[in-house]
Design a protein around this motif. Structure first.
Motif, PDB file in Angstrom:
ATOM      1  N   ALA A  25       0.826  -1.206   0.000  1.00 35.67           N
ATOM      2  CA  ALA A  25       0.000   0.000   0.000  1.00 35.67           C
ATOM      3  C   ALA A  25       0.860   1.255   0.000  1.00 35.67           C
ATOM      4  O   ALA A  25       1.988   1.259   0.502  1.00 35.67           O
ATOM      5  CB  ALA A  25      -0.913  -0.003   1.221  1.00 35.67           C
ATOM      6  N   ARG A  27       1.935   5.105   1.085  1.00 35.53           N
ATOM      7  CA  ARG A  27       2.193   5.560   2.446  1.00 35.53           C
ATOM      8  C   ARG A  27       1.066   6.409   3.024  1.00 35.53           C
ATOM      9  O   ARG A  27       0.344   7.103   2.311  1.00 35.53           O
ATOM     10  CB  ARG A  27       3.515   6.328   2.507  1.00 35.53           C
ATOM     11  N   SER A  28       0.953   6.347   4.348  1.00 30.88           N
ATOM     12  CA  SER A  28       0.014   7.189   5.082  1.00 30.88           C
ATOM     13  C   SER A  28       0.757   8.116   6.029  1.00 30.88           C
ATOM     14  O   SER A  28       0.134   8.919   6.724  1.00 30.88           O
ATOM     15  CB  SER A  28      -0.980   6.331   5.877  1.00 30.88           C
ATOM     16  N   PRO A  41      -5.593   7.090   6.717  1.00 33.11           N
ATOM     17  CA  PRO A  41      -5.739   7.092   5.252  1.00 33.11           C
ATOM     18  C   PRO A  41      -4.460   7.562   4.576  1.00 33.11           C
ATOM     19  O   PRO A  41      -3.496   7.975   5.236  1.00 33.11           O
ATOM     20  CB  PRO A  41      -6.884   8.081   5.014  1.00 33.11           C
ATOM     21  N   LEU A  42      -4.435   7.501   3.252  1.00 36.62           N
ATOM     22  CA  LEU A  42      -3.276   7.958   2.492  1.00 36.62           C
ATOM     23  C   LEU A  42      -3.006   9.435   2.746  1.00 36.62           C
ATOM     24  O   LEU A  42      -3.932  10.226   2.923  1.00 36.62           O
ATOM     25  CB  LEU A  42      -3.518   7.757   0.994  1.00 36.62           C
ATOM     26  N   ASP A  43      -1.711   9.795   2.775  1.00 34.52           N
ATOM     27  CA  ASP A  43      -1.374  11.215   2.859  1.00 34.52           C
ATOM     28  C   ASP A  43      -1.124  11.754   1.449  1.00 34.52           C
ATOM     29  O   ASP A  43      -1.237  11.026   0.455  1.00 34.52           O
ATOM     30  CB  ASP A  43      -0.176  11.440   3.790  1.00 34.52           C
ATOM     31  N   GLY A  46       1.543   9.899  -0.445  1.00 33.95           N
ATOM     32  CA  GLY A  46       1.084   8.607  -0.923  1.00 33.95           C
ATOM     33  C   GLY A  46       0.267   8.722  -2.204  1.00 33.95           C
ATOM     34  O   GLY A  46       0.454   7.952  -3.153  1.00 33.95           O
ATOM     35  N   ARG A  73      -5.745   2.642   3.804  1.00 35.61           N
ATOM     36  CA  ARG A  73      -4.777   2.971   2.758  1.00 35.61           C
ATOM     37  C   ARG A  73      -4.635   1.852   1.731  1.00 35.61           C
ATOM     38  O   ARG A  73      -4.348   2.109   0.562  1.00 35.61           O
ATOM     39  CB  ARG A  73      -3.417   3.332   3.356  1.00 35.61           C
ATOM     40  N   SER A  74      -4.828   0.609   2.140  1.00 35.27           N
ATOM     41  CA  SER A  74      -4.784  -0.493   1.176  1.00 35.27           C
ATOM     42  C   SER A  74      -5.975  -0.424   0.226  1.00 35.27           C
ATOM     43  O   SER A  74      -5.824  -0.584  -0.992  1.00 35.27           O
ATOM     44  CB  SER A  74      -4.771  -1.839   1.900  1.00 35.27           C
ATOM     45  N   THR A  77      -5.477   2.561  -2.093  1.00 38.46           N
ATOM     46  CA  THR A  77      -4.446   2.300  -3.102  1.00 38.46           C
ATOM     47  C   THR A  77      -5.020   1.441  -4.221  1.00 38.46           C
ATOM     48  O   THR A  77      -4.833   1.732  -5.408  1.00 38.46           O
ATOM     49  CB  THR A  77      -3.228   1.598  -2.475  1.00 38.46           C
ATOM     50  N   GLU A 158      -0.759  -4.271   3.333  1.00 34.54           N
ATOM     51  CA  GLU A 158       0.186  -3.535   4.165  1.00 34.54           C
ATOM     52  C   GLU A 158       1.598  -4.084   3.951  1.00 34.54           C
ATOM     53  O   GLU A 158       1.772  -5.291   3.716  1.00 34.54           O
ATOM     54  CB  GLU A 158      -0.200  -3.679   5.630  1.00 34.54           C
TER      55      GLU A 158
END
Length: 206
Positions: A25, A27-28, A41-43, A46, A73-74, A77, A158
């Motif tokens: 995934a 990055r967060s 969640p994603l930043d 990411g 985040r997975s 993504t 992850e």
């Protein structure tokens, strides 16, 4: 039937080989701010990295079966790459018990002896959650129970899940887990049948 020899009543058959691509995934958070069992969640970084990696990763979406870990985040993504993945609870991150949401630096400062025990013994769970060995075997169990299919399989997971899958597939000692570095959006492909997996490295030049 013997899965290792493929013999049935004196005949030889070819077992269907599965091809499973695992995508870490995006990055967060920054690496030093990574938290155990992180569910953020994603930043922005990411999301930007997904856009850069999309041309190389989107073709994996042609896989017959598409999965993801249950973390935000997975899922994000996988959706951003157009996979429309099916969430797999078995691909959840390691249960870190009371350490969930802490960074390694936080835990080391508060419970140094517990961290040493956790790193040294894959059967230990000083945090009250899941031992490393149990985590590796859980991910391996998911890998071994993928349905046989003619097409490929892709899963966004992850980084810890990807590390565990590699250790299981290569039949490496659990301590190898700590020596595997899986960066955001990195991809590995495993091919084989339940209990017999190989790491496939794609050619860089075609």
């Amino acid at each position: 039937m013997d899965l290792l020899t493929g013999r049935v009543f004196g005949s030889t058959i070819t077992a269907m080989t599965s091809r499973v691509s695992l995508v870490a995934a995006a990055r967060s958070s920054a690496a030093l701010a990574e938290r155990f069992d992180d569910d953020r969640p994603l930043d922005h970084t990411g999301l930007y990295e997904i856009r850069l990696a999309a041309p190389a990763l989107m073709p994996l979406g042609a896989a017959e079966l598409r999965y993801c870990s249950p973390t935000p985040r997975s899922r994000a993504t996988g959706d951003a790459l157009g996979f429309a993945p099916l969430v797999q609870p078995a691909l959840r991150d390691c249960d870190m018990g009371r350490w969930r949401g802490w960074t390694l630096a936080d835990v080391t400062a508060c419970e140094p002896a517990a961290v040493d025990a956790w790193l040294a013994d894959p059967r230990s769970a000083p945090h009250g959650g899941e031992p490393l060995l149990a985590f590796i075997l859980r991910i391996g169990g998911w890998l071994d129970t993928r349905p046989a299919c003619d097409g490929a399989i892709v899963a966004v997971a992850e980084p810890a899940v990807v590390r565990a899958a590699l250790v299981y597939a290569l039949k490496a000692p659990p301590s190898t887990y700590w020596s595997v570095d899986v960066g955001p959006l990195s991809t590995v492909t495993l091919t084989g049948v339940p209990g017999r997996w190989s790491l496939r490295l794609e050619a860089g030049v075609r």
